[in-house]
Write an enzyme that holds these catalytic residues in place. Structure first.
Site, PDB file in Angstrom:
ATOM      1  CB  SER A 124      -5.029 -39.165   0.132  1.00 30.37           C
ATOM      2  OG  SER A 124      -4.093 -39.495   1.124  1.00 30.37           O
ATOM      3  CE1 TYR A 148      -3.654 -33.389   0.036  1.00 28.73           C
ATOM      4  CE2 TYR A 148      -3.430 -35.137   1.664  1.00 28.73           C
ATOM      5  CZ  TYR A 148      -3.449 -34.727   0.344  1.00 28.73           C
ATOM      6  OH  TYR A 148      -3.275 -35.657  -0.665  1.00 28.73           O
ATOM      7  CE  LYS A 152      -6.073 -35.013  -2.275  1.00 32.24           C
ATOM      8  NZ  LYS A 152      -6.131 -34.607  -3.691  1.00 32.24           N
TER       9      LYS A 152
HETATM   10  P1  NAD Z   1       2.608 -32.637  -7.056  1.00 37.96           P
HETATM   11  O1  NAD Z   1       2.595 -31.416  -6.206  1.00 37.96           O
HETATM   12  O2  NAD Z   1       3.902 -33.153  -7.544  1.00 37.96           O
HETATM   13  O3  NAD Z   1       1.645 -32.409  -8.327  1.00 37.96           O
HETATM   14  C1  NAD Z   1       0.499 -31.609  -8.284  1.00 37.96           C
HETATM   15  C2  NAD Z   1       0.573 -30.650  -9.471  1.00 37.96           C
HETATM   16  O4  NAD Z   1      -0.599 -29.818  -9.450  1.00 37.96           O
HETATM   17  C3  NAD Z   1       1.787 -29.723  -9.409  1.00 37.96           C
HETATM   18  O5  NAD Z   1       2.473 -29.790 -10.653  1.00 37.96           O
HETATM   19  C4  NAD Z   1       1.195 -28.334  -9.173  1.00 37.96           C
HETATM   20  O6  NAD Z   1       1.950 -27.323  -9.807  1.00 37.96           O
HETATM   21  C5  NAD Z   1      -0.205 -28.492  -9.755  1.00 37.96           C
HETATM   22  N1  NAD Z   1      -1.233 -27.620  -9.175  1.00 37.96           N
HETATM   23  C6  NAD Z   1      -1.519 -27.420  -7.859  1.00 37.96           C
HETATM   24  N2  NAD Z   1      -2.558 -26.590  -7.726  1.00 37.96           N
HETATM   25  C7  NAD Z   1      -2.953 -26.259  -8.983  1.00 37.96           C
HETATM   26  C8  NAD Z   1      -3.976 -25.431  -9.510  1.00 37.96           C
HETATM   27  N3  NAD Z   1      -4.810 -24.746  -8.705  1.00 37.96           N
HETATM   28  N4  NAD Z   1      -4.103 -25.309 -10.842  1.00 37.96           N
HETATM   29  C9  NAD Z   1      -3.269 -25.982 -11.686  1.00 37.96           C
HETATM   30  N5  NAD Z   1      -2.281 -26.772 -11.242  1.00 37.96           N
HETATM   31  C10 NAD Z   1      -2.122 -26.910  -9.902  1.00 37.96           C
HETATM   32  O7  NAD Z   1       1.818 -33.753  -6.248  1.00 37.96           O
HETATM   33  P2  NAD Z   1       1.658 -35.322  -6.537  1.00 37.96           P
HETATM   34  O8  NAD Z   1       2.417 -36.047  -5.496  1.00 37.96           O
HETATM   35  O9  NAD Z   1       1.905 -35.613  -7.953  1.00 37.96           O
HETATM   36  O10 NAD Z   1       0.124 -35.494  -6.172  1.00 37.96           O
HETATM   37  C11 NAD Z   1      -0.889 -35.444  -7.163  1.00 37.96           C
HETATM   38  C12 NAD Z   1      -2.245 -35.591  -6.491  1.00 37.96           C
HETATM   39  O11 NAD Z   1      -2.269 -36.814  -5.761  1.00 37.96           O
HETATM   40  C13 NAD Z   1      -2.576 -34.490  -5.487  1.00 37.96           C
HETATM   41  O12 NAD Z   1      -3.951 -34.185  -5.606  1.00 37.96           O
HETATM   42  C14 NAD Z   1      -2.288 -35.130  -4.143  1.00 37.96           C
HETATM   43  O13 NAD Z   1      -3.069 -34.588  -3.119  1.00 37.96           O
HETATM   44  C15 NAD Z   1      -2.666 -36.582  -4.417  1.00 37.96           C
HETATM   45  N6  NAD Z   1      -1.972 -37.528  -3.527  1.00 37.96           N
HETATM   46  C16 NAD Z   1      -0.605 -37.518  -3.458  1.00 37.96           C
HETATM   47  C17 NAD Z   1       0.045 -38.404  -2.606  1.00 37.96           C
HETATM   48  C18 NAD Z   1       1.546 -38.375  -2.468  1.00 37.96           C
HETATM   49  O14 NAD Z   1       2.038 -38.893  -1.471  1.00 37.96           O
HETATM   50  N7  NAD Z   1       2.297 -37.845  -3.408  1.00 37.96           N
HETATM   51  C19 NAD Z   1      -0.699 -39.322  -1.847  1.00 37.96           C
HETATM   52  C20 NAD Z   1      -2.081 -39.316  -1.954  1.00 37.96           C
HETATM   53  C21 NAD Z   1      -2.712 -38.407  -2.812  1.00 37.96           C
HETATM   54  C1  WQD Z   2       5.984 -42.345   6.395  1.00 41.75           C
HETATM   55  C2  WQD Z   2       6.548 -42.936   7.685  1.00 41.75           C
HETATM   56  C3  WQD Z   2       6.612 -41.379   9.520  1.00 41.75           C
HETATM   57  C4  WQD Z   2       9.545 -38.660   7.742  1.00 41.75           C
HETATM   58  C5  WQD Z   2       1.804 -38.727   3.990  1.00 41.75           C
HETATM   59  C6  WQD Z   2       0.485 -38.007   4.087  1.00 41.75           C
HETATM   60  C7  WQD Z   2      -0.563 -38.768   3.335  1.00 41.75           C
HETATM   61  C8  WQD Z   2      -0.115 -39.051   1.889  1.00 41.75           C
HETATM   62  C9  WQD Z   2       1.242 -39.653   1.829  1.00 41.75           C
HETATM   63  C10 WQD Z   2      -1.004 -37.342   0.457  1.00 41.75           C
HETATM   64  C11 WQD Z   2       5.780 -42.528   8.949  1.00 41.75           C
HETATM   65  C12 WQD Z   2       8.010 -41.782   9.123  1.00 41.75           C
HETATM   66  C13 WQD Z   2       8.661 -39.701   7.975  1.00 41.75           C
HETATM   67  C14 WQD Z   2      10.725 -38.572   8.514  1.00 41.75           C
HETATM   68  C15 WQD Z   2      10.088 -40.584   9.657  1.00 41.75           C
HETATM   69  N1  WQD Z   2      -0.039 -37.845   1.106  1.00 41.75           N
HETATM   70  N2  WQD Z   2       8.934 -40.645   8.912  1.00 41.75           N
HETATM   71  N3  WQD Z   2      10.948 -39.546   9.440  1.00 41.75           N
HETATM   72  O1  WQD Z   2       2.703 -39.723   6.848  1.00 41.75           O
HETATM   73  O2  WQD Z   2       2.374 -42.025   5.799  1.00 41.75           O
HETATM   74  O3  WQD Z   2       1.674 -40.020   4.573  1.00 41.75           O
HETATM   75  O4  WQD Z   2       2.164 -38.863   2.597  1.00 41.75           O
HETATM   76  O5  WQD Z   2      -2.145 -37.683   0.409  1.00 41.75           O
HETATM   77  O6  WQD Z   2      -1.704 -37.993   3.361  1.00 41.75           O
HETATM   78  O7  WQD Z   2       0.138 -37.884   5.446  1.00 41.75           O
HETATM   79  O8  WQD Z   2       4.068 -40.456   4.828  1.00 41.75           O
HETATM   80  O9  WQD Z   2       6.431 -40.304   4.172  1.00 41.75           O
HETATM   81  O10 WQD Z   2       5.511 -38.598   5.787  1.00 41.75           O
HETATM   82  O11 WQD Z   2       5.837 -40.942   6.556  1.00 41.75           O
HETATM   83  O12 WQD Z   2      10.336 -41.426  10.516  1.00 41.75           O
HETATM   84  O13 WQD Z   2      11.534 -37.631   8.373  1.00 41.75           O
HETATM   85  O14 WQD Z   2       7.888 -42.412   7.872  1.00 41.75           O
HETATM   86  O15 WQD Z   2       6.492 -41.245  10.903  1.00 41.75           O
HETATM   87  O16 WQD Z   2       5.817 -43.631   9.811  1.00 41.75           O
HETATM   88  P1  WQD Z   2       2.684 -40.575   5.648  1.00 41.75           P
HETATM   89  P2  WQD Z   2       5.511 -39.999   5.288  1.00 41.75           P
END
Ligand code: NAD
Ligand code: WQD
Length: 330
Positions: A124, A148, A152
């Site tokens: 991430s 979290y 990562k």
């Molecule tokens: P999501 O929660 O939709 O998908 C994750 C899936 O993993 C879910 O279906 C959940 O049921 C499954 N899961 C969780 N723990 C598990 C376990 N112990 N065993 C088996 N299955 C398990 O999330 P996403 O948004 O699709 O994110 C996928 C990956 O990408 C995650 O690792 C997340 O940290 C990373 N990521 C997401 C974002 C984002 O903003 N969505 C940003 C950066 C990184």
């Molecule tokens: C985006 C912008 C907020 C909600 C997060 C995780 C990051 C990654 C992606 C997993 C910011 C603003 C938000 C609201 C707002 N996930 N905001 N009102 O914080 O960039 O990233 O998700 O890895 O680790 O931290 O994403 O969508 O929460 O916020 O004004 O109700 O929207 O302040 O500027 P963020 P976000």
């Protein structure tokens, strides 16, 4: 190739499974359904014409993983499974460390036993921490401010150590920026339970009337309109980036870290306006205090993804809003 997708019924996983199947890969999903539903398998099948093989299992269940690997000749793993809510990770850190770290350690152990040493991992942009200046580049120093983010960071280090210890391993660490939107079919997308923490699902819920008003967290940042700037990326573009990373990992050894973003920054108010334009619906908002832990601007330098993987995002904010709105309406 036969690919194991952990977390394959989740938001990013499901979109990646569709693209893998479209390209002719065979997919096996392991997901414990802690944050997704089995009905996603039907939707994937409707889109791609193929129902992926599915195991409802936790990646911390070593015996369950062993039987998956003994029943299938898995050639590579795309590892999405994990818990991902920043705020929640502060409340229940042990669950986050156990799920994300122990789970990945067990997965790697079983992969090693099975002789499968190729992995694409979901990292991430959160690992860029609070002290870098945009655009974020892969060789910048990393840090984390919450459990979290620390999972990562630790997993990036653990997986790198693995490739040093054994030259047969190939790992691509993908640092995602802010994935939003949904599949153009409107069948799969992001459906968080409860009140969303992230901006895009919050906007979508205000637009359909499920929530009354968006709080914009701060309008006094050093950005063009004062609101936070992020690099929003269409989830289908992100999925396609995994296919390129998989090709790269299959052809190389060692570890590479690659940003998946668009290199374009969009402010909170710009995203609200784009959503209003695509949906035709007014999004109520009010200015609220800054949210703890937020930075002013976060967007990617995408040169490495272009040069190393031959991947570049092709969708814009309008596409993300249009597709996200279509999913929300369904
Ligand atoms: P999501 O929660 O939709 O998908 C994750 C899936 O993993 C879910 O279906 C959940 O049921 C499954 N899961 C969780 N723990 C598990 C376990 N112990 N065993 C088996 N299955 C398990 O999330 P996403 O948004 O699709 O994110 C996928 C990956 O990408 C995650 O690792 C997340 O940290 C990373 N990521 C997401 C974002 C984002 O903003 N969505 C940003 C950066 C990184
Ligand atoms: C985006 C912008 C907020 C909600 C997060 C995780 C990051 C990654 C992606 C997993 C910011 C603003 C938000 C609201 C707002 N996930 N905001 N009102 O914080 O960039 O990233 O998700 O890895 O680790 O931290 O994403 O969508 O929460 O916020 O004004 O109700 O929207 O302040 O500027 P963020 P976000």
């Amino acid at each position: 190739m036969k690919i194991l997708v952990t977390g394959g019924t989740g938001f990013i996983g499901s979109h990646t499974v569709v693209e893998l199947q479209k390209t002719g890969h065979e997919v096996v999903i392991v997901d414990n359904l802690s944050n997704s539903s089995e009905t996603v398998l039907d939707d994937i099948c409707t889109i791609s014409g193929t129902r992926p093989i599915f195991y409802k299992a936790d990646i911390r269940d070593k015996e369950a993983l062993r039987s998956v690997f003994s029943e299938h000749k898995i050639e590579a793993v795309i590892h999405f499974a994990g818990l991902k809510a920043v705020g929640e990770s502060v409340q229940i850190p042990l669950e986050y460390y156990h799920n994300n770290i122990t789970g990945t350690l067990i997965l790697c152990d079983v992969m090693r036993e099975a002789g499968c040493k190729t992995m694409v991992f979901s990292s991430s942009a959160t690992v860029y921490g609070m002290n870098n200046t945009v655009p974020f580049k892969e060789d910048m120093p990393t840090s984390a401010t919450n459990p979290y983010g620390r999972t990562k960071l630790m997993l990036e280090q653990i997986l790198s150590d693995l490739t040093v210890s054994d030259p047969e391993w190939s790992v691509v660490l993908l640092r995602y920026f802010n994935p939003i939107g949904a599949h153009p079919s409107g069948l799969i997308g992001e459906n968080p339970s409860g009140i969303p923490n992230n901006l895009f699902p919050y906007i979508a819920r205000v637009a359909v009337g499920m929530l009354p008003c968006l709080s914009v967290f701060g309008n006094d940042y050093d950005t063009p309109d004062g609101t936070g700037v992020r690099d929003y990326i269409h989830v289908v573009d992100l999925a396609l980036g995994h296919l390129k990373a998989l090709d790269f990992a299959a052809a190389h050894k060692g570890v590479e870290t690659v940003n998946l973003g668009t290199s374009r920054g969009t402010s909170v108010l710009e995203l609200v306006r784009a959503f209003e334009k695509e949906s035709g619906v007014k999004v109520n908002y009010k200015i609220a205090p800054r949210r703890a832990g937020d930075i002013a601007s976060c967007y990617a330098d995408t040169e490495k993804a272009e040069k190393l993987l031959g991947w570049k995002a092709k969708y814009g904010i309008e596409d993300m809003c249009r597709d996200g709105w279509r999913y929300m309406n369904k």
